[in-house]
Design a protein around this motif. Sequence first.
Motif, mmCIF file in Angstrom:
data_model
loop_
_atom_site.group_PDB
_atom_site.id
_atom_site.type_symbol
_atom_site.label_atom_id
_atom_site.label_comp_id
_atom_site.label_asym_id
_atom_site.label_seq_id
_atom_site.Cartn_x
_atom_site.Cartn_y
_atom_site.Cartn_z
ATOM 1 N N ARG A 31 -7.764 -7.390 0.176
ATOM 2 C CA ARG A 31 -7.721 -6.105 0.862
ATOM 3 C C ARG A 31 -8.944 -5.902 1.756
ATOM 4 N NH1 ARG A 31 -5.166 -1.157 0.285
ATOM 5 N NH2 ARG A 31 -6.276 0.484 1.394
ATOM 6 N N LEU A 34 -16.669 -6.756 1.260
ATOM 7 C CA LEU A 34 -17.815 -5.842 1.165
ATOM 8 C C LEU A 34 -19.116 -6.622 1.234
ATOM 9 C CD1 LEU A 34 -15.341 -4.563 -0.699
ATOM 10 C CD2 LEU A 34 -17.106 -2.900 -1.243
ATOM 11 N N MET A 48 -17.983 -2.086 4.307
ATOM 12 C CA MET A 48 -16.681 -2.516 3.809
ATOM 13 C C MET A 48 -15.791 -2.760 5.016
ATOM 14 S SD MET A 48 -14.165 -0.986 0.889
ATOM 15 C CE MET A 48 -13.728 0.548 1.638
ATOM 16 N N LYS A 92 -12.337 -7.966 -2.197
ATOM 17 C CA LYS A 92 -11.653 -6.966 -3.017
ATOM 18 C C LYS A 92 -10.155 -7.169 -2.882
ATOM 19 C CE LYS A 92 -11.576 -1.886 -3.438
ATOM 20 N NZ LYS A 92 -12.111 -1.709 -4.776
ATOM 21 N N THR A 94 -6.038 -6.103 -3.368
ATOM 22 C CA THR A 94 -5.255 -4.915 -3.059
ATOM 23 C C THR A 94 -4.865 -4.136 -4.295
ATOM 24 O OG1 THR A 94 -4.315 -5.992 -1.125
ATOM 25 C CG2 THR A 94 -3.120 -4.119 -1.999
ATOM 26 N N SER A 95 -4.474 -4.866 -5.312
ATOM 27 C CA SER A 95 -3.804 -4.202 -6.433
ATOM 28 C C SER A 95 -4.732 -3.433 -7.348
ATOM 29 C CB SER A 95 -3.043 -5.236 -7.259
ATOM 30 O OG SER A 95 -3.940 -6.225 -7.715
ATOM 31 N N GLY A 96 -5.988 -3.759 -7.315
ATOM 32 C CA GLY A 96 -6.876 -3.082 -8.262
ATOM 33 C C GLY A 96 -8.270 -2.938 -7.720
ATOM 34 N N SER A 97 -9.229 -2.926 -8.619
ATOM 35 C CA SER A 97 -10.584 -2.656 -8.207
ATOM 36 C C SER A 97 -11.508 -3.846 -8.380
ATOM 37 C CB SER A 97 -11.115 -1.478 -9.018
ATOM 38 O OG SER A 97 -10.786 -1.648 -10.379
ATOM 39 N N ARG A 98 -10.939 -5.017 -8.664
ATOM 40 C CA ARG A 98 -11.783 -6.183 -8.940
ATOM 41 C C ARG A 98 -12.474 -6.664 -7.682
ATOM 42 N NH1 ARG A 98 -8.249 -8.715 -11.296
ATOM 43 N NH2 ARG A 98 -8.907 -8.614 -13.466
ATOM 44 N N LEU A 99 -13.802 -6.844 -7.785
ATOM 45 C CA LEU A 99 -14.578 -7.478 -6.716
ATOM 46 C C LEU A 99 -14.977 -8.868 -7.180
ATOM 47 C CD1 LEU A 99 -17.143 -4.754 -5.488
ATOM 48 C CD2 LEU A 99 -15.093 -5.548 -4.324
ATOM 49 N N PHE A 101 -17.598 -11.663 -6.301
ATOM 50 C CA PHE A 101 -18.834 -11.812 -5.547
ATOM 51 C C PHE A 101 -19.139 -13.264 -5.239
ATOM 52 C CE2 PHE A 101 -21.081 -7.809 -5.159
ATOM 53 C CZ PHE A 101 -20.379 -6.977 -6.017
ATOM 54 N N GLY A 102 -19.814 -13.474 -4.109
ATOM 55 C CA GLY A 102 -20.402 -14.758 -3.808
ATOM 56 C C GLY A 102 -21.759 -14.873 -4.482
ATOM 57 N N TYR B 33 -17.323 0.469 -13.961
ATOM 58 C CA TYR B 33 -17.293 -0.975 -14.150
ATOM 59 C C TYR B 33 -18.536 -1.434 -14.905
ATOM 60 C CZ TYR B 33 -14.593 -0.229 -9.828
ATOM 61 O OH TYR B 33 -13.715 0.238 -8.877
ATOM 62 N N TYR B 35 -20.676 -5.122 -14.934
ATOM 63 C CA TYR B 35 -20.855 -6.457 -14.381
ATOM 64 C C TYR B 35 -21.986 -7.157 -15.127
ATOM 65 C CZ TYR B 35 -18.172 -5.424 -10.115
ATOM 66 O OH TYR B 35 -17.183 -5.110 -9.212
ATOM 67 N N PHE B 42 -25.116 -14.698 -9.853
ATOM 68 C CA PHE B 42 -23.704 -14.357 -9.690
ATOM 69 C C PHE B 42 -23.398 -13.061 -10.418
ATOM 70 C CE2 PHE B 42 -20.926 -16.899 -7.360
ATOM 71 C CZ PHE B 42 -21.334 -18.215 -7.386
ATOM 72 N N LEU B 43 -22.765 -12.144 -9.712
ATOM 73 C CA LEU B 43 -22.299 -10.902 -10.321
ATOM 74 C C LEU B 43 -20.852 -11.113 -10.732
ATOM 75 C CD1 LEU B 43 -23.538 -7.968 -8.092
ATOM 76 C CD2 LEU B 43 -23.578 -7.975 -10.565
ATOM 77 N N ILE B 45 -17.489 -9.477 -12.809
ATOM 78 C CA ILE B 45 -16.915 -8.282 -13.443
ATOM 79 C C ILE B 45 -16.600 -8.585 -14.904
ATOM 80 C CG2 ILE B 45 -14.569 -8.906 -12.723
ATOM 81 C CD1 ILE B 45 -15.377 -5.341 -12.513
ATOM 82 N N ILE B 56 -9.373 -3.344 -16.274
ATOM 83 C CA ILE B 56 -9.775 -4.742 -16.100
ATOM 84 C C ILE B 56 -10.512 -5.161 -17.350
ATOM 85 C CG2 ILE B 56 -11.257 -6.378 -14.866
ATOM 86 C CD1 ILE B 56 -10.858 -4.757 -12.349
ATOM 87 N N ARG B 97 -9.646 3.438 -7.635
ATOM 88 C CA ARG B 97 -9.525 2.029 -7.988
ATOM 89 C C ARG B 97 -9.512 1.111 -6.794
ATOM 90 N NH1 ARG B 97 -4.569 1.252 -12.054
ATOM 91 N NH2 ARG B 97 -4.991 -0.880 -11.441
ATOM 92 N N THR B 98 -8.789 1.497 -5.751
ATOM 93 C CA THR B 98 -8.412 0.465 -4.801
ATOM 94 C C THR B 98 -9.177 0.477 -3.481
ATOM 95 O OG1 THR B 98 -6.633 1.897 -4.053
ATOM 96 C CG2 THR B 98 -6.075 0.221 -5.689
ATOM 97 N N GLN B 102 -17.975 0.266 -4.292
ATOM 98 C CA GLN B 102 -18.561 0.521 -5.598
ATOM 99 C C GLN B 102 -20.064 0.755 -5.458
ATOM 100 O OE1 GLN B 102 -17.418 -2.658 -8.279
ATOM 101 N NE2 GLN B 102 -15.282 -2.518 -7.650
#
Lengths: 111, 113
Positions: A31, A34, A48, A92, A94-99, A101-102, B33, B35, B42-43, B45, B56, B97-98, B102
């Motif tokens: 989606r 960031l 974002m 990020k 689409t379906s949820g809030s999971r990010l 990260f690199g 959340y 993390y 590395f971050l 979740i 989650i 959520r979407t 954050q």
Amino acid sequence: EDKVVQSPLSLVVHEGDTVTLNCSYEVTNFRSLLWYKQEKKAPTFLFMLTSSGIEKKSGRLSSILDKKELFSILNITATQTGDSAVYLCAGKETSGSRLTFGEGTQLTVNP
Amino acid sequence: DTAVSQTPKYLVTQMGNDKSIKCEQNLGHDTMYWYKQDSKKFLKIMFSYNNKELIINETVPNRFSPKSPDKAHLNLHINSLELGDSAVYFCASSQARTTYEQYFGPGTRLTVT
């Protein structure tokens, strides 16, 4: 598994230089992308990006997203010592809030 | 004035102990959340709650148990601490959520000896 790769991992420049940080991503149901800046403590939000080809700017920082090639860049012009930090990008879904990260790019700006 | 706060900032404890980290946000956000940031920065979740509901739950040992008494608080309890649990733990929140970015708390540096 989702993956975000940043390059370079480390960069040392002099004040006044311009830097470009790279971020490529493989995120299922992508989606947004960031960017965060992390100094000693908490990551602080920078940008974002959801649409391809539209540059976002904030002062000397700017960023753009290419959803076809699955990457983003963060530019910092006229760098200052206060720009020294780890810059993190995250994909990020689409379906949820999971990010996802690199690993981050450690930028050091020397006077 | 602090948006996302965590306590404690530093936690040093011995293997086998049980400890908790608390997080509070005063932004009126719906989603929170946890993390983990390891030594390589590395971050990753661990958990996310939306209006007190777990949404989650990554592959995290069940020694880690989050609890959200209300949507402004998300606590993390860790049982039987191990050396590999040493890391910085960040709490974060987002408006929903979407679609929203954050915001992160200052982190809790956990050292297990």
